[in-house]
Design a protein around this motif. Structure first.
Motif, PDB file in Angstrom:
ATOM      1  N   UNK A   1     -19.640   4.552  19.190  1.00 17.16           N
ATOM      2  CA  UNK A   1     -18.405   4.812  19.938  1.00 17.16           C
ATOM      3  C   UNK A   1     -17.349   5.565  19.125  1.00 17.16           C
ATOM      4  N   UNK A   2     -17.452   5.513  17.802  1.00 23.12           N
ATOM      5  CA  UNK A   2     -16.423   6.113  16.953  1.00 23.12           C
ATOM      6  C   UNK A   2     -15.238   5.192  16.733  1.00 23.12           C
ATOM      7  N   UNK A   3     -15.345   3.943  17.175  1.00 21.60           N
ATOM      8  CA  UNK A   3     -14.280   2.966  16.948  1.00 21.60           C
ATOM      9  C   UNK A   3     -14.213   2.604  15.472  1.00 21.60           C
ATOM     10  N   UNK A   4     -12.987   2.531  14.945  1.00 14.91           N
ATOM     11  CA  UNK A   4     -12.759   2.224  13.540  1.00 14.91           C
ATOM     12  C   UNK A   4     -11.736   1.105  13.442  1.00 14.91           C
ATOM     13  N   UNK A   5     -11.970   0.170  12.527  1.00 11.46           N
ATOM     14  CA  UNK A   5     -10.994  -0.882  12.240  1.00 11.46           C
ATOM     15  C   UNK A   5     -10.884  -1.004  10.724  1.00 11.46           C
ATOM     16  N   UNK A   6      -9.647  -1.125  10.240  1.00  6.35           N
ATOM     17  CA  UNK A   6      -9.387  -1.223   8.803  1.00  6.35           C
ATOM     18  C   UNK A   6      -8.428  -2.384   8.573  1.00  6.35           C
ATOM     19  N   UNK A   7      -8.667  -3.148   7.507  1.00  6.20           N
ATOM     20  CA  UNK A   7      -7.821  -4.287   7.176  1.00  6.20           C
ATOM     21  C   UNK A   7      -7.557  -4.306   5.675  1.00  6.20           C
ATOM     22  N   UNK A   8      -6.281  -4.430   5.306  1.00  7.80           N
ATOM     23  CA  UNK A   8      -5.905  -4.526   3.889  1.00  7.80           C
ATOM     24  C   UNK A   8      -4.974  -5.710   3.702  1.00  7.80           C
ATOM     25  N   UNK A   9      -5.289  -6.554   2.737  1.00  5.52           N
ATOM     26  CA  UNK A   9      -4.394  -7.652   2.400  1.00  5.52           C
ATOM     27  C   UNK A   9      -3.275  -7.086   1.535  1.00  5.52           C
ATOM     28  N   UNK A  10      -2.049  -7.395   1.872  1.00  2.94           N
ATOM     29  CA  UNK A  10      -0.903  -6.830   1.171  1.00  2.94           C
ATOM     30  C   UNK A  10      -0.855  -7.260  -0.294  1.00  2.94           C
ATOM     31  N   UNK A  11      -1.291  -8.481  -0.581  1.00  2.00           N
ATOM     32  CA  UNK A  11      -1.292  -8.952  -1.974  1.00  2.00           C
ATOM     33  C   UNK A  11      -2.401  -8.301  -2.792  1.00  2.00           C
ATOM     34  N   UNK A  12      -3.230  -7.479  -2.155  1.00  2.00           N
ATOM     35  CA  UNK A  12      -4.291  -6.765  -2.855  1.00  2.00           C
ATOM     36  C   UNK A  12      -3.817  -5.472  -3.506  1.00  2.00           C
ATOM     37  N   UNK A  13      -2.586  -5.053  -3.230  1.00  2.00           N
ATOM     38  CA  UNK A  13      -2.060  -3.828  -3.837  1.00  2.00           C
ATOM     39  C   UNK A  13      -1.646  -4.095  -5.271  1.00  2.00           C
ATOM     40  N   UNK A  14      -2.105  -3.226  -6.172  1.00  2.00           N
ATOM     41  CA  UNK A  14      -1.801  -3.361  -7.598  1.00  2.00           C
ATOM     42  C   UNK A  14      -0.907  -2.215  -8.039  1.00  2.00           C
ATOM     43  N   UNK A  15       0.158  -2.569  -8.737  1.00  2.00           N
ATOM     44  CA  UNK A  15       1.125  -1.616  -9.283  1.00  2.00           C
ATOM     45  C   UNK A  15       0.957  -1.566 -10.796  1.00  2.00           C
ATOM     46  N   UNK A  16       1.438  -0.510 -11.418  1.00  2.00           N
ATOM     47  CA  UNK A  16       1.417  -0.414 -12.878  1.00  2.00           C
ATOM     48  C   UNK A  16       2.406  -1.402 -13.496  1.00  2.00           C
ATOM     49  N   UNK A  17       3.503  -1.667 -12.780  1.00  2.04           N
ATOM     50  CA  UNK A  17       4.542  -2.558 -13.272  1.00  2.04           C
ATOM     51  C   UNK A  17       4.504  -3.862 -12.459  1.00  2.04           C
ATOM     52  N   UNK A  18       4.272  -4.981 -13.139  1.00  2.00           N
ATOM     53  CA  UNK A  18       4.135  -6.273 -12.465  1.00  2.00           C
ATOM     54  C   UNK A  18       5.383  -6.651 -11.667  1.00  2.00           C
ATOM     55  N   UNK A  19       6.555  -6.351 -12.192  1.00  2.00           N
ATOM     56  CA  UNK A  19       7.789  -6.691 -11.494  1.00  2.00           C
ATOM     57  C   UNK A  19       7.892  -5.927 -10.168  1.00  2.00           C
ATOM     58  N   UNK A  20       7.430  -4.695 -10.149  1.00  2.00           N
ATOM     59  CA  UNK A  20       7.440  -3.891  -8.926  1.00  2.00           C
ATOM     60  C   UNK A  20       6.524  -4.533  -7.881  1.00  2.00           C
ATOM     61  N   UNK A  21       5.375  -5.019  -8.328  1.00  2.00           N
ATOM     62  CA  UNK A  21       4.425  -5.683  -7.434  1.00  2.00           C
ATOM     63  C   UNK A  21       5.049  -6.944  -6.835  1.00  2.00           C
ATOM     64  N   UNK A  22       5.764  -7.691  -7.669  1.00  2.00           N
ATOM     65  CA  UNK A  22       6.438  -8.905  -7.209  1.00  2.00           C
ATOM     66  C   UNK A  22       7.500  -8.567  -6.153  1.00  2.00           C
ATOM     67  N   UNK A  23       8.330  -7.561  -6.406  1.00  2.00           N
ATOM     68  CA  UNK A  23       9.353  -7.154  -5.443  1.00  2.00           C
ATOM     69  C   UNK A  23       8.722  -6.656  -4.149  1.00  2.00           C
TER      70      UNK A  23
END
Length: 181
Positions: free
Chosen positions: A56-78
């Protein structure tokens, strides 16, 4: 008439069985919200899940927000606590369809496609259309692309104190290597 109905159902069943589902749990999703002359605001999620129905061409995508990694830990926390509120809104999702999709025409060379659907982030849903590329090699279909969003479209508040340090348009890119299920 009865024979025609039986043949019709048999045919429909054959097509349904031949349609394959492709999936990944290791898709790559990146975003960049850096403003000129300020510290880089970028993150990557290497555990994005996606599924494609090749019939059908149907697509579904899911990302957990806590899965994003930043170079700076404080930025990730904010990011998690103040902006996307990951405890309250733990995931981002997309449900859509590849326009004019025909799995039989896929090849190892990238083909441009448009994917339209609903992006849900921070509890808000917005319709988007994404210019993407798709290719198939052996039993793997890869979908790549990018698009832009605005934090304000998803009711994500950026405090005035830091608003000049974060781009108004956030660039999102994705790479989804999907294999047969």
């Amino acid at each position: 008439m009865k024979k025609q109905m039986i043949l019709l159902f048999l045919f429909a069943g054959l097509f349904q069985v031949s349609a394959q589902k492709y999936a990944t749990k290791t898709g790559n999703l990146k975003f960049e919200a850096s403003a000129d002359s300020f510290e880089e605001v970028a993150a990557e999620n290497k555990n994005t899940s996606a599924i494609l129905d090749s019939g059908t061409g149907d697509v579904a995508v899911l990302a957990l927000m806590k899965g994003f990694r930043f170079k700076v830990a404080l930025m990730e926390e904010h990011f998690n606590e103040n902006y996307v509120e990951s405890d309250k809104f733990p995931k981002a999702s997309f449900k859509g369809k590849i326009e004019d999709f025909d799995a039989s025409k896929l090849s190892a060379s990238s083909k441009p496609v448009k994917i339209s659907g609903d992006l849900t982030l921070h509890g808000k849903t917005k319709k988007i259309t994404v210019n993407s590329k798709i290719q198939k090699s052996d039993d793997k279909i890869t979908i790549t692309g990018s698009f832009e969003v605005k934090a304000e479209d998803f009711d994500i508040e950026i405090p005035k104190l830091v608003s000049k340090k974060i781009a108004e348009k956030i660039k999102v890119s994705f790479n989804l290597p999907l294999t047969k299920m």
